[in-house]
Design an enzyme around this catalytic site. Structure first.
Site, PDB file in Angstrom:
ATOM      1  N   ASP A  20       7.025 -28.113 -30.526  1.00 10.25           N
ATOM      2  CA  ASP A  20       7.755 -28.627 -29.360  1.00 10.25           C
ATOM      3  C   ASP A  20       7.633 -27.717 -28.148  1.00 10.25           C
ATOM      4  OD1 ASP A  20       9.349 -26.717 -30.629  1.00 10.25           O
ATOM      5  OD2 ASP A  20      11.218 -27.859 -30.403  1.00 10.25           O
ATOM      6  N   GLY A 107      18.356 -24.179 -41.704  1.00 12.78           N
ATOM      7  CA  GLY A 107      17.230 -24.755 -40.980  1.00 12.78           C
ATOM      8  C   GLY A 107      17.414 -26.234 -40.697  1.00 12.78           C
ATOM      9  N   SER A 109      19.551 -27.378 -38.302  1.00 10.50           N
ATOM     10  CA  SER A 109      19.997 -27.457 -36.920  1.00 10.50           C
ATOM     11  C   SER A 109      21.484 -27.748 -36.770  1.00 10.50           C
ATOM     12  CB  SER A 109      19.174 -28.477 -36.136  1.00 10.50           C
ATOM     13  OG  SER A 109      19.265 -28.206 -34.758  1.00 10.50           O
ATOM     14  N   GLU A 143      21.386 -23.675 -25.470  1.00 11.59           N
ATOM     15  CA  GLU A 143      20.889 -22.832 -26.558  1.00 11.59           C
ATOM     16  C   GLU A 143      19.898 -21.787 -26.050  1.00 11.59           C
ATOM     17  OE1 GLU A 143      19.406 -23.225 -31.159  1.00 11.59           O
ATOM     18  OE2 GLU A 143      20.540 -24.786 -30.158  1.00 11.59           O
ATOM     19  N   ASP A 155      15.317 -30.397 -31.694  1.00 13.28           N
ATOM     20  CA  ASP A 155      16.547 -30.543 -32.458  1.00 13.28           C
ATOM     21  C   ASP A 155      17.553 -31.416 -31.725  1.00 13.28           C
ATOM     22  OD1 ASP A 155      15.275 -28.801 -34.134  1.00 13.28           O
ATOM     23  OD2 ASP A 155      16.563 -27.083 -33.676  1.00 13.28           O
TER      24      ASP A 155
END
Length: 368
Positions: A20, A107, A109, A143, A155
């Site tokens: 991403d 993992g 999210s 984030e 995410d």
């Protein structure tokens, strides 16, 4: 203004890891596991954040908070308030009460689920009328720039755009989300999650180092992101780099994008079992070229395959977290037991295993 409860799912990435932030593509799905944030507005500009998690204490800050004011889990809440204000949106103070069944550190999210749950509630409370992609990007900024984790937007896009029986084709270059059918039940399959319980964190030096290496490689290759090189032959691209580490990093990104697009083609054709080898190839690439695996993760993948999984891979940012295994539905218990046995044999903490299906994205409930 009424009290509003926002709800957002965790996510698991079917395939497409670390693509991403390189302008690439990924194929996440929203989980049935959710984080809920009850937001009660208040007029004094103060925000309190509390959690039902054992041992959590209430954190208090001003709605005009700045990066560095708040740390720990509450930084994700504070980051949403900050990011909304930085984007030009005024929101009131609030009492925020959080409850979640998204496993933390797995993992899956949990951080994006928390951000998006708070965000959709604040959007309703303040009457902002933001669209789902816009909210995902605001959550990502929280984030990145408040918490300090240099993640891409996958995410948050998965949390906002998830749907029942669908995976989300996230294109980071286009900043778009497209639903792709993924009817595991009709194919007689299940997606087993193996939470290795190995330490996992996005906000650490290794994740940032991977991103920095990709940016360095892109600069050397004369492109803004590695996605720009996707149509070129992989070996020809990596041979232009003099550093072996950069060559391996680039090879992972380009081959991973190709695996995502092939997976999409197979899912659209209804050939769900045929995606399995791509999952296993993805794990080998993450382990060998991107070097983001961990002993517990590799043992989980190997044990799942030996117990009859069709394909398996690490999912998430790496260095721990969870493994996904595509299994025949009637083999899910046997594969889970195979992982537990392998972990006991290796002296690892017993993994947590569960089956998931694609679920709906974030939403709100207005309290009466």
């Amino acid at each position: 203004m009424n009290t509003v409860t926002g709800s957002a799912p965790g996510r698991v990435n079917l395939i497409g890891e670390h693509t991403d932030y390189n302008g690439g593509v990924a194929l996440p799905l929203a989980l049935p596991h959710r984080t809920r944030a009850r937001v009660q507005p208040r007029a004094d500009g103060v925000v309190t954040a509390s959690s039902s998690a054992p041992g959590s204490s209430t954190v208090t800050f001003d709605r005009a908070t700045q990066p560095g004011d708040v740390d720990g889990w509450a930084a994700y809440v504070a980051g949403v308030f900050w990011s909304l204000r930085e984007s030009g949106h005024e929101v009131p103070g609030a009492d925020v009460v959080v409850d979640s069944d998204v496993p933390r550190g797995a993992g899956l999210s949990s951080s994006a689920a928390l951000e998006c749950a708070v965000l959709v509630a604040l959007d309703r409370v303040a009457g902002l009328g933001l669209d789902r992609t816009g909210m995902a990007l605001i959550a990502q900024r929280a984030e990145n720039d408040y918490v300090g984790a240099p993640t891409g937007a996958m995410d948050q896009m998965a949390a906002m755009h998830g749907g029942d029986g669908q995976v989300v084709l996230f294109d980071a270059r286009a900043v778009s989300a497209q639903p792709i059918p993924c009817d595991l039940d009709a194919a007689g399959l299940a997606l087993l999650i193996i939470d290795t319980r190995a330490a996992h964190s996005h906000a650490d030096g290794e994740y940032g180092a991977r991103r920095a290496s990709c940016e360095e490689a892109a600069a050397q290759l004369g492109v803004s992101t590695l996605r720009a090189l996707q149509e070129q032959q992989v070996d020809a691209v990596v041979d232009r780099l003099g550093d072996d580490v950069l060559r391996r990093r680039v090879r992972h990104i380009l081959t991973e994008n190709a695996r995502v697009l092939r997976t999409v083609d197979l899912l659209r054709a209804g050939k769900v079992p045929d995606i399995a080898p791509l999952l296993t190839e993805s794990h080998a690439s993450m382990r060998d070229d991107y070097e983001i695996s961990a002993p517990e993760v590799d043992v989980a993948v190997e044990a799942a395959m030996q117990a009859g999984a069709l394909g398996a891979r690490m999912t998430g940012g790496g260095f721990g977290g969870s493994v996904i295994a595509l299994v025949d539905r009637e083999r899910s218990d046997a594969v889970a037991e195979g992982a537990r046995t392998a972990f006991e044999r290796n002296g690892f903490t017993e993994p947590h295993t569960f089956v998931v299906v694609p679920a709906v994205g974030a939403g709100v409930q207005e309290d009466q």
